[in-house]
Design an enzyme around this catalytic site. Structure first.
Site, PDB file in Angstrom:
ATOM      1  N   HIS A 194      -2.229  -5.629   1.398  1.00 34.94           N
ATOM      2  CA  HIS A 194      -3.468  -6.374   1.180  1.00 34.94           C
ATOM      3  C   HIS A 194      -3.096  -7.758   0.688  1.00 34.94           C
ATOM      4  CE1 HIS A 194      -7.464  -7.381  -0.496  1.00 34.94           C
ATOM      5  NE2 HIS A 194      -6.755  -7.877  -1.503  1.00 34.94           N
ATOM      6  N   LYS A 239       0.815  -1.216   0.000  1.00 37.02           N
ATOM      7  CA  LYS A 239       0.000   0.000   0.000  1.00 37.02           C
ATOM      8  C   LYS A 239       0.854   1.275   0.000  1.00 37.02           C
ATOM      9  CE  LYS A 239      -3.968  -2.341   2.093  1.00 37.02           C
ATOM     10  NZ  LYS A 239      -4.889  -2.418   3.245  1.00 37.02           N
ATOM     11  N   ARG A 276       2.520  -7.072   8.619  1.00 34.03           N
ATOM     12  CA  ARG A 276       1.711  -5.951   9.086  1.00 34.03           C
ATOM     13  C   ARG A 276       2.206  -5.431  10.433  1.00 34.03           C
ATOM     14  NH1 ARG A 276      -3.649  -8.936   6.942  1.00 34.03           N
ATOM     15  NH2 ARG A 276      -3.849  -7.880   4.922  1.00 34.03           N
TER      16      ARG A 276
END
Length: 205
Positions: free
Chosen positions: A124, A17, A111
């Site tokens: 994602h 991202k 993450r």
């Protein structure tokens, strides 16, 4: 007769991202170190409409506008990845969707290492075979020539066509005990390939 277990090679989609796109090379390296192959890779700046289309399944949720604005706020890197059980393996590597939760429950996940907070979680990952198919076609529409086989179809194919021949080959390998086992088995499989084309000689005139 003994059975052979194969990890099913799937394809999945990963998106790095906007807020961590500058760290894409090191993230990709960590993904590769987990046994993934990068089949396709693309860097792009998504429009607001593309972000809305991509996350259309989330439309109506309270976070939808924030999520799509975030996704179109800068470049992203999208990857088509392949390895055994790729979808579940990438989800495990990515960790929980909330970076704060990831740092508590799985501090080595991507993450946990690269996510900021909330929906700004760094990357994602496709949640299912069906979602992977849809998302890969979204970003690489001209390169997908046929549907991805799901794991059940692949297991059925292996059980019906690959496993019996491979088991016969391994049995012959044990009987013959050649010094060079791998080349011997490779040659045996070539010679005994049930799908090997058979050419009939034309009749003599």
């Amino acid at each position: 007769m003994p059975s052979i277990s194969f990890g099913i090679v799937d394809r999945t989609l990963c998106m790095i991202k906007p807020d961590v796109v500058d760290r894409a090379p090191e993230i990709i390296e960590k993904i590769k170190n987990e046994g993934f192959q990068v089949i396709q890779q693309r860097r792009l700046l998504m429009s607001a409409d593309q972000a809305i289309d991509f996350y259309s399944a989330h439309q109506g949720k309270a976070y939808f506008d924030t999520l799509t604005a975030y996704l179109s706020s800068g470049p992203v890197v999208v990857l088509v990845l392949a390895r055994a059980d790729a979808i579940s393996a990438l989800l495990a590597l990515a960790g929980p969707e909330d970076p704060d939760e990831a740092r508590v429950k799985k501090p080595t996940s991507l993450r946990a290492q690269y996510g900021a907070a909330g929906r700004k979680n760094g990357l994602h990952a496709s949640l299912s075979v069906e979602e992977a198919q849809q998302e890969i076609r979204f970003f690489f529409p001209s390169n997908i020539l046929e549907p991805l086989a799901n794991s059940q179809e692949t297991r059925a194919y292996l059980a019906a066509t690959v496993n019996p021949t491979l088991l016969r080959g391994l049995t012959e390998l044990c009987k013959n005990k050649p010094q060079e086992a791998v080349p011997w088995l490779a040659n045996w499989l070539l010679e005994n390939n049930p799908n090997h084309p058979k050419v009939e000689e034309p009749p003599e005139c």
